[in-house]
Motif scaffolding. Structure first.
Motif, PDB file in Angstrom:
ATOM      1  N   VAL A   1       0.837  -1.202   0.000  1.00 34.66           N
ATOM      2  CA  VAL A   1       0.000   0.000   0.000  1.00 34.66           C
ATOM      3  C   VAL A   1       0.873   1.254   0.000  1.00 34.66           C
ATOM      4  O   VAL A   1       0.595   2.230  -0.713  1.00 34.66           O
ATOM      5  CB  VAL A   1      -0.952  -0.010   1.210  1.00 34.66           C
ATOM      6  CG1 VAL A   1      -1.698   1.314   1.316  1.00 34.66           C
ATOM      7  CG2 VAL A   1      -1.944  -1.153   1.099  1.00 34.66           C
ATOM      8  N   VAL A   2       1.944   1.239   0.793  1.00 34.32           N
ATOM      9  CA  VAL A   2       2.841   2.389   0.835  1.00 34.32           C
ATOM     10  C   VAL A   2       3.487   2.599  -0.542  1.00 34.32           C
ATOM     11  O   VAL A   2       3.616   3.738  -1.013  1.00 34.32           O
ATOM     12  CB  VAL A   2       3.919   2.199   1.912  1.00 34.32           C
ATOM     13  CG1 VAL A   2       4.923   3.349   1.879  1.00 34.32           C
ATOM     14  CG2 VAL A   2       3.280   2.123   3.295  1.00 34.32           C
ATOM     15  N   ARG A   3       3.883   1.517  -1.200  1.00 38.34           N
ATOM     16  CA  ARG A   3       4.467   1.649  -2.542  1.00 38.34           C
ATOM     17  C   ARG A   3       3.458   2.238  -3.523  1.00 38.34           C
ATOM     18  O   ARG A   3       3.812   3.039  -4.397  1.00 38.34           O
ATOM     19  CB  ARG A   3       4.946   0.292  -3.039  1.00 38.34           C
ATOM     20  CG  ARG A   3       6.195  -0.223  -2.337  1.00 38.34           C
ATOM     21  CD  ARG A   3       6.798  -1.409  -3.059  1.00 38.34           C
ATOM     22  NE  ARG A   3       7.945  -1.950  -2.352  1.00 38.34           N
ATOM     23  CZ  ARG A   3       7.882  -2.913  -1.453  1.00 38.34           C
ATOM     24  NH1 ARG A   3       6.695  -3.461  -1.168  1.00 38.34           N
ATOM     25  NH2 ARG A   3       8.968  -3.351  -0.847  1.00 38.34           N
ATOM     26  N   ALA A   4       2.193   1.841  -3.386  1.00 42.37           N
ATOM     27  CA  ALA A   4       1.160   2.417  -4.247  1.00 42.37           C
ATOM     28  C   ALA A   4       1.034   3.917  -4.006  1.00 42.37           C
ATOM     29  O   ALA A   4       0.849   4.700  -4.953  1.00 42.37           O
ATOM     30  CB  ALA A   4      -0.177   1.711  -4.002  1.00 42.37           C
ATOM     31  N   CYS A   5       1.142   4.343  -2.744  1.00 48.15           N
ATOM     32  CA  CYS A   5       1.107   5.770  -2.436  1.00 48.15           C
ATOM     33  C   CYS A   5       2.316   6.486  -3.021  1.00 48.15           C
ATOM     34  O   CYS A   5       2.205   7.605  -3.530  1.00 48.15           O
ATOM     35  CB  CYS A   5       1.053   5.975  -0.924  1.00 48.15           C
ATOM     36  SG  CYS A   5      -0.468   5.423  -0.130  1.00 48.15           S
ATOM     37  N   MET A   6       3.485   5.847  -2.959  1.00 48.44           N
ATOM     38  CA  MET A   6       4.693   6.449  -3.523  1.00 48.44           C
ATOM     39  C   MET A   6       4.578   6.585  -5.037  1.00 48.44           C
ATOM     40  O   MET A   6       4.960   7.605  -5.614  1.00 48.44           O
ATOM     41  CB  MET A   6       5.909   5.613  -3.140  1.00 48.44           C
ATOM     42  CG  MET A   6       6.211   5.594  -1.648  1.00 48.44           C
ATOM     43  SD  MET A   6       7.574   4.480  -1.203  1.00 48.44           S
ATOM     44  CE  MET A   6       8.940   5.250  -2.083  1.00 48.44           C
ATOM     45  N   ASN A   7       4.043   5.557  -5.692  1.00 46.58           N
ATOM     46  CA  ASN A   7       3.872   5.605  -7.147  1.00 46.58           C
ATOM     47  C   ASN A   7       2.889   6.693  -7.564  1.00 46.58           C
ATOM     48  O   ASN A   7       2.992   7.248  -8.671  1.00 46.58           O
ATOM     49  CB  ASN A   7       3.413   4.249  -7.666  1.00 46.58           C
ATOM     50  CG  ASN A   7       4.456   3.163  -7.470  1.00 46.58           C
ATOM     51  OD1 ASN A   7       5.654   3.450  -7.366  1.00 46.58           O
ATOM     52  ND2 ASN A   7       4.021   1.923  -7.413  1.00 46.58           N
TER      53      ASN A   7
ATOM     54  N   PHE B   1      12.054   1.027   1.254  1.00 44.59           N
ATOM     55  CA  PHE B   1      11.587   2.004   0.268  1.00 44.59           C
ATOM     56  C   PHE B   1      12.681   2.940  -0.232  1.00 44.59           C
ATOM     57  O   PHE B   1      12.428   3.739  -1.133  1.00 44.59           O
ATOM     58  CB  PHE B   1      10.447   2.844   0.852  1.00 44.59           C
ATOM     59  CG  PHE B   1       9.311   2.040   1.413  1.00 44.59           C
ATOM     60  CD1 PHE B   1       8.523   1.253   0.589  1.00 44.59           C
ATOM     61  CD2 PHE B   1       9.034   2.052   2.775  1.00 44.59           C
ATOM     62  CE1 PHE B   1       7.478   0.503   1.107  1.00 44.59           C
ATOM     63  CE2 PHE B   1       7.989   1.307   3.294  1.00 44.59           C
ATOM     64  CZ  PHE B   1       7.214   0.528   2.460  1.00 44.59           C
ATOM     65  N   GLY B   2      13.868   2.864   0.357  1.00 39.99           N
ATOM     66  CA  GLY B   2      14.936   3.767  -0.051  1.00 39.99           C
ATOM     67  C   GLY B   2      14.713   5.191   0.387  1.00 39.99           C
ATOM     68  O   GLY B   2      15.281   6.117  -0.204  1.00 39.99           O
ATOM     69  N   LEU B   3      13.896   5.410   1.421  1.00 38.57           N
ATOM     70  CA  LEU B   3      13.624   6.757   1.933  1.00 38.57           C
ATOM     71  C   LEU B   3      14.598   7.054   3.058  1.00 38.57           C
ATOM     72  O   LEU B   3      14.484   6.507   4.157  1.00 38.57           O
ATOM     73  CB  LEU B   3      12.181   6.855   2.433  1.00 38.57           C
ATOM     74  CG  LEU B   3      11.088   6.560   1.400  1.00 38.57           C
ATOM     75  CD1 LEU B   3       9.713   6.633   2.054  1.00 38.57           C
ATOM     76  CD2 LEU B   3      11.173   7.533   0.236  1.00 38.57           C
TER      77      LEU B   3
ATOM     78  N   LEU C   1      -4.974  10.556   7.089  1.00 39.41           N
ATOM     79  CA  LEU C   1      -4.218   9.720   6.176  1.00 39.41           C
ATOM     80  C   LEU C   1      -4.911   9.663   4.828  1.00 39.41           C
ATOM     81  O   LEU C   1      -6.115   9.818   4.720  1.00 39.41           O
ATOM     82  CB  LEU C   1      -4.092   8.302   6.732  1.00 39.41           C
ATOM     83  CG  LEU C   1      -3.597   8.189   8.164  1.00 39.41           C
ATOM     84  CD1 LEU C   1      -3.609   6.746   8.595  1.00 39.41           C
ATOM     85  CD2 LEU C   1      -2.234   8.786   8.286  1.00 39.41           C
ATOM     86  N   ASN C   2      -4.132   9.424   3.815  1.00 41.11           N
ATOM     87  CA  ASN C   2      -4.729   9.151   2.520  1.00 41.11           C
ATOM     88  C   ASN C   2      -5.556   7.878   2.612  1.00 41.11           C
ATOM     89  O   ASN C   2      -5.239   6.960   3.356  1.00 41.11           O
ATOM     90  CB  ASN C   2      -3.623   8.975   1.476  1.00 41.11           C
ATOM     91  CG  ASN C   2      -4.170   8.751   0.095  1.00 41.11           C
ATOM     92  OD1 ASN C   2      -4.438   7.620  -0.288  1.00 41.11           O
ATOM     93  ND2 ASN C   2      -4.330   9.802  -0.663  1.00 41.11           N
ATOM     94  N   ALA C   3      -6.654   7.813   1.847  1.00 43.50           N
ATOM     95  CA  ALA C   3      -7.566   6.680   1.939  1.00 43.50           C
ATOM     96  C   ALA C   3      -6.895   5.357   1.620  1.00 43.50           C
ATOM     97  O   ALA C   3      -7.364   4.305   2.016  1.00 43.50           O
ATOM     98  CB  ALA C   3      -8.752   6.880   0.997  1.00 43.50           C
ATOM     99  N   MET C   4      -5.775   5.409   0.925  1.00 38.31           N
ATOM    100  CA  MET C   4      -5.144   4.161   0.521  1.00 38.31           C
ATOM    101  C   MET C   4      -4.038   3.706   1.451  1.00 38.31           C
ATOM    102  O   MET C   4      -3.432   2.671   1.221  1.00 38.31           O
ATOM    103  CB  MET C   4      -4.569   4.291  -0.893  1.00 38.31           C
ATOM    104  CG  MET C   4      -5.633   4.493  -1.954  1.00 38.31           C
ATOM    105  SD  MET C   4      -7.041   3.395  -1.705  1.00 38.31           S
ATOM    106  CE  MET C   4      -6.209   1.817  -1.703  1.00 38.31           C
ATOM    107  N   SER C   5      -3.721   4.465   2.492  1.00 43.46           N
ATOM    108  CA  SER C   5      -2.687   4.013   3.429  1.00 43.46           C
ATOM    109  C   SER C   5      -3.327   3.086   4.436  1.00 43.46           C
ATOM    110  O   SER C   5      -3.544   3.432   5.599  1.00 43.46           O
ATOM    111  CB  SER C   5      -2.018   5.207   4.112  1.00 43.46           C
ATOM    112  OG  SER C   5      -2.959   5.949   4.828  1.00 43.46           O
TER     113      SER C   5
END
Length: 329
Positions: free
Chosen positions: A130-136, A264-266, A317-321
């Motif tokens: 889910v976090v990767r989807a938010c990053m994308n 995530f490389g953050l 939060l964003n709905a997708m997190s």
């Protein structure tokens, strides 16, 4: 003229399409494409934890989708969750259940949580997807983070706390998952850890901490630690469950920062936290990773972290997190 229903003869046959009953604006229909993307490789991850022979199990994707429903609509109890999915058409559609399909028993979640889900770390995998989807989608800036913890009350009576040496841990009724993890923690503890055995523990949930955090009454509880991106969408990039003790919450900060960088490389550039995190060990650890900065919010000039985010910004939060009960519940 007042109308009223007439006729007692029910219709024998119905032409019903569940797909057409769920409007396009419904939350579950809106998040379903992302959920399909997140759960695309779910079975591949879980395959090693299932036998090649025997009776087919309940679909793990069904259980994950039901947990997402519970998270989105604040259904905390699995018995209640199963009842709601049984009766609610939108929940059935999202879980890919037809009108005649059977809803899993609530005990299925407990068995899988302490078995396949924990062994495979699948809930962590779902959260990170889910976090990767938010990053994308460009929702995560990844430059600065805020850290904080929320207290969750344990399912243990605050009136039945005892000293650890007053409890017979070998008694048959004490052989539970919680007790095994509590005793194993002492064997795994670092030799240089500066901590003591708790004075009061719960006989039924000894991993929980006796705490009065958040200006609440004294209770047994856990700390749900968040690492939140400081961008405008405030997406949670990592979570870690610990006993509700400041020592454990500060230690979880290191774990979350390291894991976020590896996964995530953050790389951390700045960190916002309240003064509870301003311990010498954590500050020394942070000085090796970021440049020191005196907070304008702190009265003490030695405080590197003194700005505390408000509860509103931490929970917006964003709905997708969607952190699908990652904290090991």
């Amino acid at each position: 003229m007042m109308g009223w229903q007439t006729g007692d003869q029910r219709q024998l046959f119905y032409l019903f399409n569940l797909e057409r009953r769920i409007p396009a604006s419904h939350l579950l229909r809106r998040i379903n494409p992302i959920v399909m993307q997140v759960l695309a490789d779910l079975r591949e991850k879980l395959a090693p934890f299932y036998s090649d022979i025997g009776r087919p199990s309940i679909d793990p994707e069904l259980m994950i989708r039901m947990l997402i429903v519970g998270y989105c609509y604040g259904i905390r109890f699995e018995r209640r969750l199963c009842e709601e999915v049984e009766l609610h058409l939108a929940y059935r559609w999202f879980c890919r259940l037809d009108l005649d399909d059977k809803v899993p028993d609530h005990s299925t979640f407990s068995v899988n949580r302490h078995g396949r889900f924990r062994d495979s770390n699948i809930l962590r995998h779902v959260f990170e997807a889910v976090v990767r989807a938010c990053m994308n989608a460009g929702l995560v800036k990844g430059e600065g983070f805020a850290v904080d913890a929320s207290v969750i009350e344990a399912n243990a009576s605050r009136y039945h706390g005892k000293a650890p040496d007053e409890i017979d841990w070998l008694a048959p009724e004490r052989q539970t998952h919680a007790v095994v993890e509590f005793l194993a923690a002492f064997d795994d503890e670092d030799s240089d850890a500066d901590r003591k055995v708790p004075k009061v523990v719960s006989p039924v949930d000894p991993c929980s901490a006796w705490t009065a955090k958040a200006n609440k009454r004294v209770q047994f509880g856990y700390g749900l630690n968040y690492l939140i991106d400081l961008g405008p969408h405030a997406v949670i990039v990592d979570v870690e469950g610990t006993p509700a003790r400041t020592y454990d919450e500060v230690a979880a900060t290191k774990t979350m920062i390291n894991r976020t960088e590896e996964t995530f490389g953050l790389k951390l550039k700045r960190l916002a936290a309240d003064t509870a995190y301003g311990t010498g060990k954590l500050l020394a650890w942070l000085l090796e990773r970021i440049s020191p900065r005196i907070s304008p919010c702190g009265r003490d000039t030695n405080e590197l972290m003194a700005c505390s985010l408000g509860s509103t910004s931490l929970t917006t939060l964003n709905a997708m997190s969607i952190s699908v009960r990652t904290a090991g519940f």
